[in-house]
Design an enzyme around this catalytic site. Structure first.
Site, short mmCIF file in Angstrom:
data_model
loop_
_atom_site.label_atom_id
_atom_site.label_comp_id
_atom_site.label_asym_id
_atom_site.label_seq_id
_atom_site.Cartn_x
_atom_site.Cartn_y
_atom_site.Cartn_z
N LYS A 13 0.70 -1.16 -0.12
CA LYS A 13 0.00 0.04 -0.01
C LYS A 13 0.94 1.15 0.03
O LYS A 13 0.68 2.10 -0.66
CB LYS A 13 -0.96 0.02 0.99
N ARG A 88 -9.83 0.66 8.77
CA ARG A 88 -9.11 -0.52 9.17
C ARG A 88 -10.56 -1.75 9.99
O ARG A 88 -9.95 -2.62 10.35
CB ARG A 88 -7.79 -0.50 10.21
N ARG A 127 12.00 -4.84 5.00
CA ARG A 127 11.73 -3.54 4.64
C ARG A 127 12.39 -2.74 5.17
O ARG A 127 13.11 -3.03 6.69
CB ARG A 127 10.20 -3.37 5.02
N ARG A 161 11.27 -0.68 11.14
CA ARG A 161 10.21 -0.66 12.22
C ARG A 161 10.30 -1.54 13.15
O ARG A 161 10.56 -2.96 12.80
CB ARG A 161 8.67 -0.54 11.36
N ARG A 172 -0.77 -8.67 13.54
CA ARG A 172 -0.92 -8.04 12.73
C ARG A 172 -1.92 -8.36 11.65
O ARG A 172 -3.00 -8.11 11.28
CB ARG A 172 0.34 -7.25 11.96
#
Ligand code: AP5
Length: 216
Positions: A13, A88, A127, A161, A172
């Site tokens: 996203k 969400r 990431r 992160r 998650r």
């Protein structure tokens, strides 16, 4: 044009929203980025959100709704916005409908980024992000052109992160399945849901999103 990019953690996203913002001038509204900025600044919101985010759970709806309501009222959002990470939950989706109706705005497209769950953990753990300008990278799928130097701003500082690990990813994903996935039928019923293949290479995903927007 106002759109939502909808998909699980690591679906891409943020990657696609950054590119749409650069090319089309639409504003990327990443609730995750807003919350991380609040955590960094030590604000009251940041203090409430910090532990919840690190655990991979969802921040309470009322905090998220007022964050987005304030943001979409800003003049830059008149050009169009890309919601990345919001809504969400069904309560957030209903609140979004109300705030759009109140301000005379409309939702043009909700784009589902469909991905194979097995690929997501690899995307998440690899990431990293430029600490200065926020450009996103990946150890395997998107390395900077020059190792250790941000392509966009030249910074040599990068961050990872705290919630980007295999353990937190389980929480998650559970939150996504229980609370966010039910938004797919919600938007399908409204006739605004479109699907792109989030497993394709980044350029191809982008091409598919642009094709959806061109037909809108
Ligand atoms: P948030 O920051 O929104 O995280 P997320 O939804 O888990 O999504 P990610 O940012 O992890 O993934 P992405 O889909 O943007 O993927 P990306 O493009 O980076 O939220 C964090 C936390 O904040 C939540 O857990 C919650 O606590 C809280 N929160 C936020 N919003 C909330 C809300 N509305 N309500 C309640 N709580 C909220 O891509 C991932 C990696 O894969 C990158 O390295 C990228 O380079 C790579 N990649 C991308 N596309 C491809 C591709 N096509 N092929 C190969 N690699 C790819």
């Amino acid at each position: 044009m106002n759109i939502i990019l909808l998909g699980p953690p690591g679906a891409g996203k943020g990657t696609q929203a950054q590119r749409l913002q650069t090319d089309l001038g639409m504003i990327q509204l990443s609730t995750g980025d807003m919350l991380r900025a609040a955590v960094k600044s030590g604000s009251a919101l940041g203090q409430q959100a910090k532990g919840i985010m690190e655990a991979g759970k969802l921040v309470p709806d009322e905090l998220m709704v007022s964050l987005i309501e304030d943001r979409i009222a800003q003049p830059d959002c008149a050009k169009g916005f890309i919601l990345d990470g919001f809504p969400r939950t069904e309560a957030q989706a209903v609140a979004l409908d109300k705030m759009l109706a109140k301000t005379g705005k409309k939702l043009d497209e909700v784009i589902e980024m469909e991905v194979d769950e097995k690929a997501l953990t690899e995307r998440i753990v690899g990431r990293f992000t430029c600490a200065k300008c926020g450009t996103g990278y990946h150890d395997k799928f998107k390395r900077p052109k020059v190792d250790g130097v941000c392509d966009v701003c030249g910074s040599k500082e990068f961050t990872r992160r705290k919630d980007d690990n295999a353990e937190t990813m389980k929480t998650r994903m559970a939150a996504y399945r229980a609370q966010t996935e039910p938004l797919l039928p919600y938007y399908r019923a409204k006739g605004v849901l479109k699907k792109v293949d989030g497993m394709a290479a980044m350029d191809e995903v982008y091409r598919q999103i642009r094709a959806v927007l061109a037909r809108a």
